[in-house]
Design an enzyme around this catalytic site. Sequence first.
Site, short mmCIF file in Angstrom:
data_model
loop_
_atom_site.label_atom_id
_atom_site.label_comp_id
_atom_site.label_asym_id
_atom_site.label_seq_id
_atom_site.Cartn_x
_atom_site.Cartn_y
_atom_site.Cartn_z
N MET A 30 -8.89 0.52 -5.77
CA MET A 30 -8.76 0.80 -7.19
C MET A 30 -7.29 0.61 -7.59
O MET A 30 -6.82 1.21 -8.57
CB MET A 30 -9.24 2.22 -7.51
N HIS A 37 -3.30 1.33 2.07
CA HIS A 37 -3.94 0.06 1.70
C HIS A 37 -3.29 -1.09 2.47
O HIS A 37 -3.97 -2.01 2.92
CB HIS A 37 -3.80 -0.21 0.20
N GLN A 148 -10.38 5.61 6.79
CA GLN A 148 -11.03 6.82 7.30
C GLN A 148 -10.72 8.04 6.44
O GLN A 148 -11.43 9.03 6.44
CB GLN A 148 -10.57 7.09 8.74
N MET A 184 -1.97 9.61 3.14
CA MET A 184 -1.57 8.85 1.95
C MET A 184 -2.76 8.70 1.01
O MET A 184 -3.89 8.46 1.44
CB MET A 184 -1.05 7.48 2.35
N SER A 186 -3.53 7.52 -3.41
CA SER A 186 -2.97 7.12 -4.71
C SER A 186 -2.74 8.34 -5.59
O SER A 186 -1.89 8.34 -6.47
CB SER A 186 -3.92 6.15 -5.42
O1 PAF Z 1 -11.89 3.95 -2.08
C1 PAF Z 1 -11.75 3.41 -3.20
O2 PAF Z 1 -10.64 3.04 -3.59
C2 PAF Z 1 -12.97 3.22 -4.10
O3 PAF Z 1 -13.86 4.27 -3.97
C3 PAF Z 1 -13.66 1.86 -3.88
C4 PAF Z 1 -14.27 1.75 -2.50
C5 PAF Z 1 -12.69 0.73 -4.10
C6 PAF Z 1 -14.80 1.71 -4.89
O4 PAF Z 1 -14.33 1.75 -6.20
#
Ligand code: PAF
Length: 286
Positions: A30, A37, A148, A184, A186
């Site tokens: 997202m 990430h 995880q 971590m 967001s």
């Molecule tokens: O983990 C996330 O960032 C969200 O739940 C995902 C998997 C991108 C779905 O919107």
Amino acid sequence: MKIVRSPTAMTDWSERLLREGVNIGFVPTMGALHDGHRALIRQARLRCDALVVSLFVNPTQFGPQEDLAKYPRTLPQDRALCRAEGVDVCFEPTAQAMYPEGFQTIVTLPTIARRWEGERRPHHFSGVATVVTKLFGMVRPQLAFFGQKDFQQSALVRQLVKDLNLGVEISVCPTVREADGLAMSSRNVYLTQDERTRAVTLYKSLRAGAEAIRRGVTDGEAVQSVMVQVVKGEAAMTIDYLAVCDPFTLEPLSTVTSRVVLLGAVRIGSVRLIDNLLVTLPRRSS
Ligand code: PAF
């Protein structure tokens, strides 16, 4: 790096590569990308020929009282991180393109989404399952990478892929932590400085639970109470849940088995934190 906004253009790109025998990896996000990430993207980069990252704040997984409007949006930085990590496509669909007028289908997983996050956030997992199914249909990956940190989400995605024969291999990568152990996320940007210092208590409580198990405590409630005591020592924090569970079914365990997951969610100020630890015990020889 290509920026693709239209779902049809995304699928056209993927189908062309698939015809050439290219294997496509996918990291759904997202946005508001952080080092967690980055670790997923690096893992995907190592394992796949072509790599797609989606940046889409999915409205259907937020409840009416949740933080959709203020969810951090950092598109220029996200694109820069993707570019630096060798991502081939940033897929950035609009909400209108994802959920056009007349959209009806909702994917639900009643059992695995029932407890924990599912209980506190009633529509969350149907939003996640629906958007992940749609994104897989648009991106057509062979492999997709999840963290995880969102343990229940990963379990749900695995079940979804199996039940709906989506043909995507799911790789769940370890949680990336700050130096003090905070997972971590967001949403960590919402923490004030004081809350940030205290936030690590959740991780400490999971660690205390894991240590109790390793010391030989086998009663699930006793392990849970060790975790609860740690969080109770932090006055600014309230417990949503702290649980000792089976890592496949996510059902609470009254007796600890050789592999358990400790799940936790707490509130500090207006921020909700989740985390988990997998504990594997060496098998005792009989
Ligand atoms: O983990 C996330 O960032 C969200 O739940 C995902 C998997 C991108 C779905 O919107």
